[in-house]
Design a protein around this motif. Structure first.
Motif, PDB file in Angstrom:
ATOM      1  N   ARG A  19       0.891  -1.146   0.109  1.00 58.24           N
ATOM      2  CA  ARG A  19      -0.019  -0.131  -0.082  1.00 58.24           C
ATOM      3  C   ARG A  19       1.107   1.086   0.045  1.00 58.24           C
ATOM      4  O   ARG A  19       1.763   1.285   0.627  1.00 58.24           O
ATOM      5  CB  ARG A  19      -0.784   0.040   1.421  1.00 58.24           C
ATOM      6  CG  ARG A  19      -1.875  -1.244   1.447  1.00 58.24           C
ATOM      7  CD  ARG A  19      -2.818  -0.895   0.284  1.00 58.24           C
ATOM      8  NE  ARG A  19      -4.002  -2.099   0.742  1.00 58.24           N
ATOM      9  CZ  ARG A  19      -3.829  -3.339   0.047  1.00 58.24           C
ATOM     10  NH1 ARG A  19      -2.915  -3.703  -0.709  1.00 58.24           N
ATOM     11  NH2 ARG A  19      -4.602  -4.171   0.248  1.00 58.24           N
ATOM     12  N   PHE A  20       0.514   2.269  -0.748  1.00 58.68           N
ATOM     13  CA  PHE A  20       1.242   3.635  -0.859  1.00 58.68           C
ATOM     14  C   PHE A  20       0.262   4.523  -0.088  1.00 58.68           C
ATOM     15  O   PHE A  20      -0.990   4.723  -0.618  1.00 58.68           O
ATOM     16  CB  PHE A  20       1.410   3.930  -2.336  1.00 58.68           C
ATOM     17  CG  PHE A  20       2.612   3.179  -2.836  1.00 58.68           C
ATOM     18  CD1 PHE A  20       3.910   3.236  -2.537  1.00 58.68           C
ATOM     19  CD2 PHE A  20       2.076   2.217  -3.888  1.00 58.68           C
ATOM     20  CE1 PHE A  20       4.866   2.626  -3.351  1.00 58.68           C
ATOM     21  CE2 PHE A  20       3.176   1.581  -4.620  1.00 58.68           C
ATOM     22  CZ  PHE A  20       4.525   1.527  -4.215  1.00 58.68           C
ATOM     23  N   ARG A  21       0.942   5.340   0.816  1.00 55.97           N
ATOM     24  CA  ARG A  21       0.261   6.129   1.600  1.00 55.97           C
ATOM     25  C   ARG A  21       0.461   7.486   0.932  1.00 55.97           C
ATOM     26  O   ARG A  21       1.527   7.927   0.751  1.00 55.97           O
ATOM     27  CB  ARG A  21       0.822   6.317   3.034  1.00 55.97           C
ATOM     28  CG  ARG A  21      -0.028   7.249   3.862  1.00 55.97           C
ATOM     29  CD  ARG A  21       0.385   7.245   5.164  1.00 55.97           C
ATOM     30  NE  ARG A  21       2.001   7.572   5.231  1.00 55.97           N
ATOM     31  CZ  ARG A  21       3.025   7.280   5.961  1.00 55.97           C
ATOM     32  NH1 ARG A  21       2.503   6.315   6.781  1.00 55.97           N
ATOM     33  NH2 ARG A  21       4.265   7.713   5.976  1.00 55.97           N
ATOM     34  N   MET A  22      -0.499   8.108   0.579  1.00 53.95           N
ATOM     35  CA  MET A  22      -0.575   9.452  -0.177  1.00 53.95           C
ATOM     36  C   MET A  22      -1.009  10.456   0.748  1.00 53.95           C
ATOM     37  O   MET A  22      -1.553  10.227   1.778  1.00 53.95           O
ATOM     38  CB  MET A  22      -1.549   9.276  -1.426  1.00 53.95           C
ATOM     39  CG  MET A  22      -1.455   7.991  -2.254  1.00 53.95           C
ATOM     40  SD  MET A  22       0.215   7.712  -2.941  1.00 53.95           S
ATOM     41  CE  MET A  22       0.347   8.979  -4.385  1.00 53.95           C
ATOM     42  N   ARG A  23      -0.882  11.655   0.004  1.00 55.07           N
ATOM     43  CA  ARG A  23      -1.356  12.947   0.907  1.00 55.07           C
ATOM     44  C   ARG A  23      -2.788  13.187   1.064  1.00 55.07           C
ATOM     45  O   ARG A  23      -3.476  12.502   0.502  1.00 55.07           O
ATOM     46  CB  ARG A  23      -0.813  14.135   0.208  1.00 55.07           C
ATOM     47  CG  ARG A  23       0.473  14.646   0.050  1.00 55.07           C
ATOM     48  CD  ARG A  23       0.748  15.841  -0.723  1.00 55.07           C
ATOM     49  NE  ARG A  23       2.230  16.305  -0.591  1.00 55.07           N
ATOM     50  CZ  ARG A  23       2.792  17.047  -1.312  1.00 55.07           C
ATOM     51  NH1 ARG A  23       2.076  17.941  -2.173  1.00 55.07           N
ATOM     52  NH2 ARG A  23       4.210  17.391  -1.291  1.00 55.07           N
ATOM     53  N   HIS A  62      -4.910   6.050   0.651  1.00 55.24           N
ATOM     54  CA  HIS A  62      -4.026   4.898   0.297  1.00 55.24           C
ATOM     55  C   HIS A  62      -4.401   4.153  -1.293  1.00 55.24           C
ATOM     56  O   HIS A  62      -5.444   4.180  -1.635  1.00 55.24           O
ATOM     57  CB  HIS A  62      -3.952   3.690   1.408  1.00 55.24           C
ATOM     58  CG  HIS A  62      -3.689   4.084   2.552  1.00 55.24           C
ATOM     59  ND1 HIS A  62      -4.463   4.794   3.436  1.00 55.24           N
ATOM     60  CD2 HIS A  62      -2.573   3.759   3.229  1.00 55.24           C
ATOM     61  CE1 HIS A  62      -3.547   5.228   4.637  1.00 55.24           C
ATOM     62  NE2 HIS A  62      -2.407   4.493   4.363  1.00 55.24           N
ATOM     63  N   ILE A  63      -3.098   3.732  -1.717  1.00 54.12           N
ATOM     64  CA  ILE A  63      -3.353   3.290  -2.963  1.00 54.12           C
ATOM     65  C   ILE A  63      -2.949   1.567  -2.830  1.00 54.12           C
ATOM     66  O   ILE A  63      -1.721   1.454  -2.328  1.00 54.12           O
ATOM     67  CB  ILE A  63      -2.293   3.685  -4.061  1.00 54.12           C
ATOM     68  CG1 ILE A  63      -3.125   5.541  -4.521  1.00 54.12           C
ATOM     69  CG2 ILE A  63      -2.463   3.014  -5.459  1.00 54.12           C
ATOM     70  CD1 ILE A  63      -2.373   5.874  -5.514  1.00 54.12           C
ATOM     71  N   ALA A  64      -3.590   0.740  -3.333  1.00 54.09           N
ATOM     72  CA  ALA A  64      -3.529  -0.770  -3.250  1.00 54.09           C
ATOM     73  C   ALA A  64      -2.785  -1.200  -4.386  1.00 54.09           C
ATOM     74  O   ALA A  64      -3.529  -1.558  -5.348  1.00 54.09           O
ATOM     75  CB  ALA A  64      -4.655  -1.497  -2.834  1.00 54.09           C
ATOM     76  N   ASN A 104       7.120   5.933   1.436  1.00 55.64           N
ATOM     77  CA  ASN A 104       5.747   5.672   1.608  1.00 55.64           C
ATOM     78  C   ASN A 104       4.961   4.455   1.666  1.00 55.64           C
ATOM     79  O   ASN A 104       3.666   4.425   1.536  1.00 55.64           O
ATOM     80  CB  ASN A 104       4.824   7.141   0.737  1.00 55.64           C
ATOM     81  CG  ASN A 104       4.886   6.770  -0.606  1.00 55.64           C
ATOM     82  OD1 ASN A 104       5.877   6.112  -1.070  1.00 55.64           O
ATOM     83  ND2 ASN A 104       3.935   7.170  -1.303  1.00 55.64           N
ATOM     84  N   ALA A 105       5.797   3.608   1.351  1.00 54.60           N
ATOM     85  CA  ALA A 105       4.978   2.402   1.069  1.00 54.60           C
ATOM     86  C   ALA A 105       5.107   1.350   2.384  1.00 54.60           C
ATOM     87  O   ALA A 105       6.121   1.435   2.941  1.00 54.60           O
ATOM     88  CB  ALA A 105       5.921   1.499  -0.258  1.00 54.60           C
TER      89      ALA A 105
END
Length: 320
Positions: A13-17, A21-23, A62-63
């Motif tokens: 998962r990438f934590r965005m502003r 979150h992007i899976a 951010n991952a």
């Protein structure tokens, strides 16, 4: 069958502003045995390269990863950077990167980079380094006349071959090749995949990430099809490319899009990884979708399987 690499429920998962979150990768599981090549295929943006980066600890800050990826008793996902740098990358796991120019040192010639890799990874005596360097270049079809060039002086195809030569130097037990045929003509594609196949035939493991299905057919023992961050089909390569063929509608569509087959593109576009549906992510593009597809089917976890409610039926009989 012995297992060299065992990946279980790997998610990224990438934590965005803004807290979004992007899976990028979701619950991926597969094994690779010594002497085996697994080809990971799918459209661009489905998470294939993110998976490779996760295995090598090369994700950005951010991952966040979960699951497990065991190689020789070590979980690659929880290993610290010192362990990955000193004992894994290049030694236990080789990498042919998707963007070779970003991995080659820009201020050093290809020859000097190969010489250093050979010296560090193989212990070749200094008196034999010149010969070993030329041999390593030839293994990846990199011309000896270009060894004294810097990366910025290389074409995309030559940079790809230089990166392949570097990845093969240590004969690592596991090799990850991320789009290793980018920028190569068909003859060089065949030569490259044949050399990679020899790496596996010598008892090592090989994970090839590619959108080139012809290359995958030439090299793979098994195929894993990835869509929207998930593996939707695992199959023996002979059955996948031959009879009975793929069982998931997306995998079926990938093969039918090839010029030598039906040359029929899959309609629509893949979903955004930050806005995946609750059920099957392929359902909006699938002519066979029903209400059942609103519930996510189980992902393949063994050596074979299909994440589709209709995978047990021949594709042409789904509506029968």
């Amino acid at each position: 069958m012995d297992t060299l690499l065992s990946v279980q429920n790997l998610s990224v998962r990438f934590r965005m502003r803004g807290g979004r979150h992007i899976a990028a990768v979701s619950e991926v599981s597969f094994d690779i045995a010594p002497g085996e090549c697994l080809a990971l295929v799918g459209e661009s943006g489905c998470g294939k390269s993110v998976l490779a980066a996760a295995l090598l600890g090369l994700l950005p800050d951010n991952a966040r990863t979960s699951g497990a990826a065991h190689l020789d008793g070590l979980d690659l996902l929880t290993a610290d950077e010192a362990t990955l740098a000193r004992t894994i990358r290049g030694r236990r796991v080789g990498l042919v990167p998707q963007s070779p120019a970003a991995h080659l040192t820009p201020v050093r010639t290809v020859r000097s980079q190969l010489r250093e890799a050979i010296r560090e990874l193989t212990g070749t005596p200094r008196r034999r380094l010149a010969e070993a360097t030329v041999a390593a270049a030839a293994r990846a079809a990199f011309p000896a006349g270009h060894l004294d060039r810097h990366p910025h002086e290389l074409s995309g195809g030559l940079a790809q071959r230089a990166a392949t030569a570097l990845a093969l130097v240590g004969d690592a037990p596991l090799l990850i090749a991320d789009e290793p045929t980018t920028g190569l003509d068909r003859d060089l594609v065949d030569r490259t995949v044949d050399e990679l196949r020899r790496h596996a035939d010598d008892g090592r493991g090989l994970l090839v990430i590619t959108h080139d299905l012809a290359a995958a057919e030439r090299i793979a023992d098994r195929v894993a099809v990835m869509y929207a961050g998930r593996i939707v089909e695992l199959a023996e390569a002979r059955a996948f490319f031959g009879e009975p063929g793929p069982r998931h509608p997306y995998a079926h569509g990938l093969l039918n899009a090839l010029p030598e087959r039906a040359f029929t593109p899959i309609p629509g576009m893949p979903p955004e990884l930050g806005a995946l549906p609750e059920g099957c992510a392929f359902a909006p593009r699938c002519e066979r979708a029903t209400e059942a597809c609103a519930v996510l089917p189980d992902m393949p976890t063994g050596t074979e399987g299909t994440a589709c409610w209709f995978s047990l039926r021949p594709l042409e009989r789904v509506h029968a």
